[in-house]
Design a protein around this motif. Structure first.
Motif, PDB file in Angstrom:
ATOM      1  N   UNK A 162      36.735  50.678  36.059  1.00 39.79           N
ATOM      2  CA  UNK A 162      35.368  50.189  35.855  1.00 39.79           C
ATOM      3  C   UNK A 162      35.269  49.363  34.581  1.00 39.79           C
ATOM      4  N   UNK A 163      35.911  49.829  33.511  1.00 41.65           N
ATOM      5  CA  UNK A 163      35.895  49.055  32.265  1.00 41.65           C
ATOM      6  C   UNK A 163      36.578  47.710  32.451  1.00 41.65           C
ATOM      7  N   UNK A 164      37.691  47.682  33.175  1.00 44.79           N
ATOM      8  CA  UNK A 164      38.411  46.427  33.390  1.00 44.79           C
ATOM      9  C   UNK A 164      37.642  45.484  34.311  1.00 44.79           C
ATOM     10  N   UNK A 165      36.855  46.041  35.233  1.00 46.23           N
ATOM     11  CA  UNK A 165      36.105  45.209  36.177  1.00 46.23           C
ATOM     12  C   UNK A 165      34.958  44.478  35.494  1.00 46.23           C
ATOM     13  N   UNK A 166      34.355  45.092  34.492  1.00 45.82           N
ATOM     14  CA  UNK A 166      33.228  44.568  33.726  1.00 45.82           C
ATOM     15  C   UNK A 166      32.257  43.719  34.537  1.00 45.82           C
ATOM     16  N   UNK A 167      32.335  42.402  34.456  1.00 46.62           N
ATOM     17  CA  UNK A 167      31.314  41.533  35.059  1.00 46.62           C
ATOM     18  C   UNK A 167      31.647  41.099  36.477  1.00 46.62           C
ATOM     19  N   UNK A 168      32.613  41.706  37.108  1.00 44.00           N
ATOM     20  CA  UNK A 168      32.995  41.290  38.448  1.00 44.00           C
ATOM     21  C   UNK A 168      32.107  41.958  39.485  1.00 44.00           C
ATOM     22  N   UNK A 169      32.178  41.455  40.687  1.00 41.55           N
ATOM     23  CA  UNK A 169      31.267  41.925  41.741  1.00 41.55           C
ATOM     24  C   UNK A 169      31.476  43.382  42.105  1.00 41.55           C
ATOM     25  N   UNK A 170      32.664  43.913  41.852  1.00 44.79           N
ATOM     26  CA  UNK A 170      32.905  45.325  42.149  1.00 44.79           C
ATOM     27  C   UNK A 170      34.096  45.828  41.345  1.00 44.79           C
ATOM     28  N   UNK A 171      34.236  47.152  41.283  1.00 40.21           N
ATOM     29  CA  UNK A 171      35.380  47.749  40.604  1.00 40.21           C
ATOM     30  C   UNK A 171      36.668  47.451  41.362  1.00 40.21           C
ATOM     31  N   UNK A 172      36.563  47.091  42.645  1.00 44.00           N
ATOM     32  CA  UNK A 172      37.740  46.787  43.453  1.00 44.00           C
ATOM     33  C   UNK A 172      38.242  45.358  43.232  1.00 44.00           C
ATOM     34  N   UNK A 173      37.513  44.562  42.450  1.00 41.47           N
ATOM     35  CA  UNK A 173      37.924  43.185  42.173  1.00 41.47           C
ATOM     36  C   UNK A 173      38.176  43.035  40.673  1.00 41.47           C
ATOM     37  N   UNK A 174      39.208  43.695  40.140  1.00 40.71           N
ATOM     38  CA  UNK A 174      39.441  43.624  38.693  1.00 40.71           C
ATOM     39  C   UNK A 174      39.809  42.211  38.261  1.00 40.71           C
ATOM     40  N   UNK A 175      39.633  41.969  36.985  1.00 43.27           N
ATOM     41  CA  UNK A 175      39.807  40.602  36.494  1.00 43.27           C
ATOM     42  C   UNK A 175      41.198  40.043  36.714  1.00 43.27           C
ATOM     43  N   UNK A 176      42.226  40.892  36.801  1.00 42.59           N
ATOM     44  CA  UNK A 176      43.568  40.336  37.009  1.00 42.59           C
ATOM     45  C   UNK A 176      43.822  39.946  38.457  1.00 42.59           C
ATOM     46  N   UNK A 177      42.939  40.298  39.409  1.00 38.99           N
ATOM     47  CA  UNK A 177      43.092  39.907  40.804  1.00 38.99           C
ATOM     48  C   UNK A 177      41.999  38.959  41.288  1.00 38.99           C
ATOM     49  N   UNK A 178      40.981  38.727  40.493  1.00 37.29           N
ATOM     50  CA  UNK A 178      39.801  38.011  40.946  1.00 37.29           C
ATOM     51  C   UNK A 178      40.102  36.572  41.352  1.00 37.29           C
ATOM     52  N   UNK A 179      41.031  35.903  40.667  1.00 36.46           N
ATOM     53  CA  UNK A 179      41.295  34.502  40.967  1.00 36.46           C
ATOM     54  C   UNK A 179      42.726  34.299  41.475  1.00 36.46           C
ATOM     55  N   UNK A 180      43.210  35.201  42.272  1.00 35.69           N
ATOM     56  CA  UNK A 180      44.574  35.080  42.797  1.00 35.69           C
ATOM     57  C   UNK A 180      44.661  33.789  43.609  1.00 35.69           C
ATOM     58  N   UNK A 181      45.632  32.961  43.294  1.00 33.26           N
ATOM     59  CA  UNK A 181      45.839  31.707  44.029  1.00 33.26           C
ATOM     60  C   UNK A 181      45.021  30.557  43.478  1.00 33.26           C
ATOM     61  N   UNK A 182      44.107  30.838  42.553  1.00 32.74           N
ATOM     62  CA  UNK A 182      43.300  29.747  41.993  1.00 32.74           C
ATOM     63  C   UNK A 182      44.120  28.997  40.951  1.00 32.74           C
ATOM     64  N   UNK A 183      43.959  27.688  40.872  1.00 31.59           N
ATOM     65  CA  UNK A 183      44.713  26.936  39.862  1.00 31.59           C
ATOM     66  C   UNK A 183      44.290  27.347  38.454  1.00 31.59           C
ATOM     67  N   UNK A 184      45.261  27.414  37.576  1.00 34.07           N
ATOM     68  CA  UNK A 184      44.980  27.772  36.179  1.00 34.07           C
ATOM     69  C   UNK A 184      44.534  26.535  35.421  1.00 34.07           C
ATOM     70  N   UNK A 185      43.564  26.727  34.548  1.00 31.75           N
ATOM     71  CA  UNK A 185      43.152  25.608  33.703  1.00 31.75           C
ATOM     72  C   UNK A 185      44.006  25.622  32.446  1.00 31.75           C
ATOM     73  N   UNK A 186      44.331  24.462  31.931  1.00 31.54           N
ATOM     74  CA  UNK A 186      45.199  24.400  30.754  1.00 31.54           C
ATOM     75  C   UNK A 186      44.382  24.363  29.496  1.00 31.54           C
TER      76      UNK A 186
END
Length: 186
Positions: A162-186
């Motif tokens: 829950x702490x890691x999820x913070x502002x995400x839509x759910x605890x099941x979408x933690x920040x390290x998985x939220x943008x899987x496959x999305x291009x990284x900005x430099x």
């Protein structure tokens, strides 16, 4: 007038004055003549008239501030007032409430919540850390009311998730998985 020997003696003499001072310093937020919110009728159990007044007082306090307190003697069914007020604010804003109860009352309060509020979800925090608590359960567990009993069923997570999820839509979408496959900005 003789010496005061007990709190009862003191209250007999000064009780009325103390009552007036409390009302002067802390005027009621909801008067008996004020209208009661119609959605109170949607509760599964109807509050007594005094409880409806308390519900409206709590609701009006929540409109002004982030917290409210219902202070009363044991046996005055304060929790029914809390449930009714929660129903009012949940209907308006999808709000969430955290209740802190002594361990021996957790299941009783959850049962009363299910018996009073339509469509409510209840979660137990079983242990403050990610280890196992004294009841053998761990983490944050959703509970349901089945056949008159409280059972742990539904969402299960940990406080760390829950702490890691913070502002995400759910605890099941933690920040390290939220943008899987999305291009990284430099």
């Amino acid at each position: 007038m003789g010496a005061l020997t007990s709190i009862n003696d003191y209250l007999k003499i000064y009780g009325a004055e103390l009552g007036h001072r409390v009302v002067d310093q802390f005027p009621p937020l909801h008067q008996p003549s004020d209208p009661v919110w119609p959605a109170i009728n949607e509760l599964k159990r109807q509050p007594f008239p005094a409880q409806a007044l308390a519900i409206m007082g709590i609701v009006k306090r929540w409109e002004e501030a982030r917290c409210a307190a219902a202070v009363a003697e044991c046996g005055t069914v304060r929790r029914s007032s809390h449930w009714g007020a929660s129903s009012r604010t949940r209907a308006r804003s999808g709000s969430r409430r955290l209740r802190w109860w002594p361990p021996q009352l957790v299941e009783k309060w959850a049962r009363e919540c299910f018996l009073t509020l339509p469509g409510v979800r209840v979660f137990f925090i079983d242990g403050v850390r990610n280890g196992t608590s004294s009841n053998g359960f761990t983490g944050v567990n959703e509970v349901k009311f089945r056949n008159g009993r409280i059972v742990r069923e539904g969402l299960k997570t940990t406080l760390s998730e829950l702490r890691l999820a913070k502002r995400h839509r759910s605890a099941r979408a933690p920040r390290w998985n939220i943008n899987v496959g999305a291009p990284r900005s430099s």
